[in-house]
Write a protein that holds these residues in place. Structure first.
Motif, PDB file in Angstrom:
ATOM      1  N   ALA A   1      37.596  44.581  48.719  1.00 33.94           N
ATOM      2  CA  ALA A   1      38.541  43.779  49.508  1.00 33.94           C
ATOM      3  C   ALA A   1      37.804  42.735  50.351  1.00 33.94           C
ATOM      4  CB  ALA A   1      39.374  44.679  50.408  1.00 33.94           C
ATOM      5  N   ARG A   2      36.705  43.127  50.965  1.00 34.88           N
ATOM      6  CA  ARG A   2      35.969  42.208  51.841  1.00 34.88           C
ATOM      7  C   ARG A   2      35.047  41.283  51.077  1.00 34.88           C
ATOM      8  NH1 ARG A   2      33.719  46.544  55.939  1.00 34.88           N
ATOM      9  NH2 ARG A   2      32.474  46.767  54.091  1.00 34.88           N
ATOM     10  N   GLY A   3      34.474  41.753  49.987  1.00 36.76           N
ATOM     11  CA  GLY A   3      33.477  40.983  49.255  1.00 36.76           C
ATOM     12  C   GLY A   3      32.109  41.121  49.911  1.00 36.76           C
ATOM     13  N   TYR A   4      31.118  40.490  49.310  1.00 35.92           N
ATOM     14  CA  TYR A   4      29.747  40.552  49.808  1.00 35.92           C
ATOM     15  C   TYR A   4      29.486  39.412  50.789  1.00 35.92           C
ATOM     16  CZ  TYR A   4      28.660  43.712  45.900  1.00 35.92           C
ATOM     17  OH  TYR A   4      28.618  44.754  45.020  1.00 35.92           O
ATOM     18  N   LEU A   5      28.430  39.574  51.583  1.00 35.53           N
ATOM     19  CA  LEU A   5      27.971  38.490  52.459  1.00 35.53           C
ATOM     20  C   LEU A   5      27.393  37.349  51.622  1.00 35.53           C
ATOM     21  CD1 LEU A   5      26.182  40.676  55.138  1.00 35.53           C
ATOM     22  CD2 LEU A   5      28.213  39.283  55.514  1.00 35.53           C
ATOM     23  N   GLY A   6      26.713  37.712  50.548  1.00 34.92           N
ATOM     24  CA  GLY A   6      26.105  36.722  49.669  1.00 34.92           C
ATOM     25  C   GLY A   6      25.639  37.380  48.396  1.00 34.92           C
ATOM     26  N   ASP A   7      25.224  36.564  47.450  1.00 27.84           N
ATOM     27  CA  ASP A   7      24.622  37.086  46.230  1.00 27.84           C
ATOM     28  C   ASP A   7      23.683  36.052  45.645  1.00 27.84           C
ATOM     29  OD1 ASP A   7      26.324  35.269  44.959  1.00 27.84           O
ATOM     30  OD2 ASP A   7      27.340  36.754  43.729  1.00 27.84           O
ATOM     31  N   CYS A   8      22.966  36.480  44.628  1.00 27.38           N
ATOM     32  CA  CYS A   8      21.950  35.638  44.009  1.00 27.38           C
ATOM     33  C   CYS A   8      21.981  35.916  42.511  1.00 27.38           C
ATOM     34  CB  CYS A   8      20.594  36.000  44.606  1.00 27.38           C
ATOM     35  SG  CYS A   8      19.207  35.085  43.944  1.00 27.38           S
TER      36      CYS A   8
ATOM     37  N   HIS B   1      15.470  37.892  46.821  1.00 26.44           N
ATOM     38  CA  HIS B   1      15.877  38.133  45.426  1.00 26.44           C
ATOM     39  C   HIS B   1      15.424  36.979  44.544  1.00 26.44           C
ATOM     40  CE1 HIS B   1      18.282  41.756  45.627  1.00 26.44           C
ATOM     41  NE2 HIS B   1      18.996  41.288  46.638  1.00 26.44           N
ATOM     42  N   ALA B   2      15.599  35.753  45.014  1.00 22.94           N
ATOM     43  CA  ALA B   2      15.230  34.579  44.213  1.00 22.94           C
ATOM     44  C   ALA B   2      13.730  34.537  43.935  1.00 22.94           C
ATOM     45  CB  ALA B   2      15.671  33.299  44.926  1.00 22.94           C
ATOM     46  N   VAL B   3      12.927  34.984  44.885  1.00 20.78           N
ATOM     47  CA  VAL B   3      11.476  34.978  44.707  1.00 20.78           C
ATOM     48  C   VAL B   3      11.055  35.936  43.598  1.00 20.78           C
ATOM     49  CG1 VAL B   3       9.262  35.571  45.802  1.00 20.78           C
ATOM     50  CG2 VAL B   3      10.952  34.215  47.053  1.00 20.78           C
ATOM     51  N   VAL B   4      11.687  37.107  43.533  1.00 20.06           N
ATOM     52  CA  VAL B   4      11.260  38.129  42.563  1.00 20.06           C
ATOM     53  C   VAL B   4      12.140  38.189  41.313  1.00 20.06           C
ATOM     54  CG1 VAL B   4      10.248  39.557  44.370  1.00 20.06           C
ATOM     55  CG2 VAL B   4      12.585  40.010  43.622  1.00 20.06           C
ATOM     56  N   MET B   5      13.190  37.365  41.260  1.00 19.79           N
ATOM     57  CA  MET B   5      14.161  37.458  40.171  1.00 19.79           C
ATOM     58  C   MET B   5      13.589  37.014  38.828  1.00 19.79           C
ATOM     59  SD  MET B   5      17.869  35.645  39.863  1.00 19.79           S
ATOM     60  CE  MET B   5      18.716  36.828  40.872  1.00 19.79           C
ATOM     61  N   PRO B   6      13.716  37.868  37.823  1.00 25.14           N
ATOM     62  CA  PRO B   6      13.348  37.429  36.474  1.00 25.14           C
ATOM     63  C   PRO B   6      14.458  36.534  35.932  1.00 25.14           C
ATOM     64  CG  PRO B   6      14.235  39.643  36.393  1.00 25.14           C
ATOM     65  CD  PRO B   6      14.201  39.246  37.850  1.00 25.14           C
ATOM     66  N   ASN B   7      14.188  35.862  34.834  1.00 28.91           N
ATOM     67  CA  ASN B   7      15.250  35.042  34.260  1.00 28.91           C
ATOM     68  C   ASN B   7      16.317  35.937  33.627  1.00 28.91           C
ATOM     69  OD1 ASN B   7      14.614  35.594  31.485  1.00 28.91           O
ATOM     70  ND2 ASN B   7      12.993  34.066  31.608  1.00 28.91           N
ATOM     71  N   ASP B   8      17.422  35.334  33.261  1.00 32.31           N
ATOM     72  CA  ASP B   8      18.588  36.074  32.780  1.00 32.31           C
ATOM     73  C   ASP B   8      18.278  36.928  31.551  1.00 32.31           C
ATOM     74  OD1 ASP B   8      21.299  36.586  33.340  1.00 32.31           O
ATOM     75  OD2 ASP B   8      21.887  35.390  31.614  1.00 32.31           O
TER      76      ASP B   8
ATOM     77  N   GLU C   1      16.931  47.316  38.637  1.00 29.80           N
ATOM     78  CA  GLU C   1      17.202  47.706  40.015  1.00 29.80           C
ATOM     79  C   GLU C   1      17.542  46.459  40.814  1.00 29.80           C
ATOM     80  OE1 GLU C   1      14.380  50.322  42.010  1.00 29.80           O
ATOM     81  OE2 GLU C   1      13.299  50.372  40.103  1.00 29.80           O
ATOM     82  N   GLU C   2      18.561  46.556  41.659  1.00 34.11           N
ATOM     83  CA  GLU C   2      18.906  45.408  42.488  1.00 34.11           C
ATOM     84  C   GLU C   2      17.871  45.159  43.572  1.00 34.11           C
ATOM     85  OE1 GLU C   2      22.853  45.070  43.992  1.00 34.11           O
ATOM     86  OE2 GLU C   2      23.695  45.982  42.208  1.00 34.11           O
ATOM     87  N   HIS C   3      17.282  46.229  44.098  1.00 37.90           N
ATOM     88  CA  HIS C   3      16.305  46.099  45.172  1.00 37.90           C
ATOM     89  C   HIS C   3      15.032  46.876  44.816  1.00 37.90           C
ATOM     90  CE1 HIS C   3      20.196  45.317  47.213  1.00 37.90           C
ATOM     91  NE2 HIS C   3      19.485  44.329  47.722  1.00 37.90           N
TER      92      HIS C   3
ATOM     93  N   ASP D   1      10.884  47.637  44.481  1.00 38.38           N
ATOM     94  CA  ASP D   1       9.835  47.641  45.510  1.00 38.38           C
ATOM     95  C   ASP D   1       9.332  46.233  45.823  1.00 38.38           C
ATOM     96  OD1 ASP D   1      10.045  50.380  45.616  1.00 38.38           O
ATOM     97  OD2 ASP D   1       8.279  50.747  44.363  1.00 38.38           O
ATOM     98  N   GLU D   2       9.160  45.427  44.790  1.00 34.54           N
ATOM     99  CA  GLU D   2       8.666  44.063  44.995  1.00 34.54           C
ATOM    100  C   GLU D   2       9.617  43.271  45.892  1.00 34.54           C
ATOM    101  OE1 GLU D   2       7.120  40.233  42.380  1.00 34.54           O
ATOM    102  OE2 GLU D   2       8.261  41.811  41.396  1.00 34.54           O
ATOM    103  N   PHE D   3      10.928  43.472  45.709  1.00 33.86           N
ATOM    104  CA  PHE D   3      11.919  42.819  46.576  1.00 33.86           C
ATOM    105  C   PHE D   3      11.699  43.226  48.033  1.00 33.86           C
ATOM    106  CE2 PHE D   3      15.677  43.531  49.111  1.00 33.86           C
ATOM    107  CZ  PHE D   3      16.175  42.247  49.219  1.00 33.86           C
ATOM    108  N   GLY D   4      11.532  44.529  48.263  1.00 34.40           N
ATOM    109  CA  GLY D   4      11.334  45.019  49.626  1.00 34.40           C
ATOM    110  C   GLY D   4      10.113  44.407  50.296  1.00 34.40           C
ATOM    111  N   LEU D   5       9.033  44.269  49.538  1.00 31.93           N
ATOM    112  CA  LEU D   5       7.816  43.670  50.091  1.00 31.93           C
ATOM    113  C   LEU D   5       8.037  42.206  50.471  1.00 31.93           C
ATOM    114  CD1 LEU D   5       5.201  45.197  47.633  1.00 31.93           C
ATOM    115  CD2 LEU D   5       5.543  45.814  50.042  1.00 31.93           C
ATOM    116  N   VAL D   6       8.681  41.456  49.578  1.00 31.27           N
ATOM    117  CA  VAL D   6       8.930  40.032  49.848  1.00 31.27           C
ATOM    118  C   VAL D   6       9.904  39.875  51.011  1.00 31.27           C
ATOM    119  CG1 VAL D   6       9.916  37.902  48.911  1.00 31.27           C
ATOM    120  CG2 VAL D   6       8.370  39.275  47.522  1.00 31.27           C
ATOM    121  N   ALA D   7      10.990  40.650  51.004  1.00 27.96           N
ATOM    122  CA  ALA D   7      11.972  40.555  52.087  1.00 27.96           C
ATOM    123  C   ALA D   7      11.319  40.863  53.431  1.00 27.96           C
ATOM    124  CB  ALA D   7      13.141  41.500  51.824  1.00 27.96           C
TER     125      ALA D   7
END
Length: 146
Positions: free
Chosen positions: A48-55, A87-94, A107-109, A111-117
């Protein structure tokens, strides 16, 4: 005393700072949208609320969407942008992302994401990134109505 920045102006400062300090493998496009829909499998309140953002990745860009409905305070918008930028920094292509999903390794998050964030948040809050962004060229103000 200088007028305070709007939410969009402050997030634009943050975006410029992120571009200068945290390069991404693909060009990033940041968009403000009315609502960022939640995934169908999420609880009803999240849907109902939706997300704050996405990538997500759309050839040849990484697209970050920020919700106008949910990001109504500057700090929320800035933190959401930093989260999605990580997410954009660690995101692989589609193609890689879909292959990972097929094999159950997506995985959405990770370990590499956690380090960059964490690096981004620390640089912004503890190492002067917020001040550095403020000192950079200010986002243009809208002209007052006559």
């Amino acid at each position: 005393m200088a007028a305070s920045l709007t939410i969009r102006e402050r997030t634009l400062q943050c975006e410029r700072w992120l571009r200068a300090n945290y390069p991404t493998p693909y060009p990033v496009v940041v968009r403000w949208v009315a609502k960022v829909p939640a995934d169908p499998g999420d609880p009803p309140t999240s849907r109902a609320r939706g997300y704050l953002g996405d990538c997500y990745w759309v050839r040849p860009n990484t697209v970050i969407r920020l919700s106008r409905r949910r990001c109504r305070e500057t700090w929320i918008a800035v933190e959401t942008l930093m989260h999605e930028w990580a997410h954009a920094v660690v995101m692989p292509n589609d193609r890689v992302w879909k292959a990972q999903q097929r094999h159950g390794r997506c995985e959405e998050h990770p370990d590499e994401f956690g380090l960059v964030a964490n690096r981004i948040y620390r640089a912004w809050y503890d190492e002067g990134g917020a001040l550095e962004a403020s000192a950079s060229e200010r986002a243009p103000r809208r002209r007052p109505a006559r």
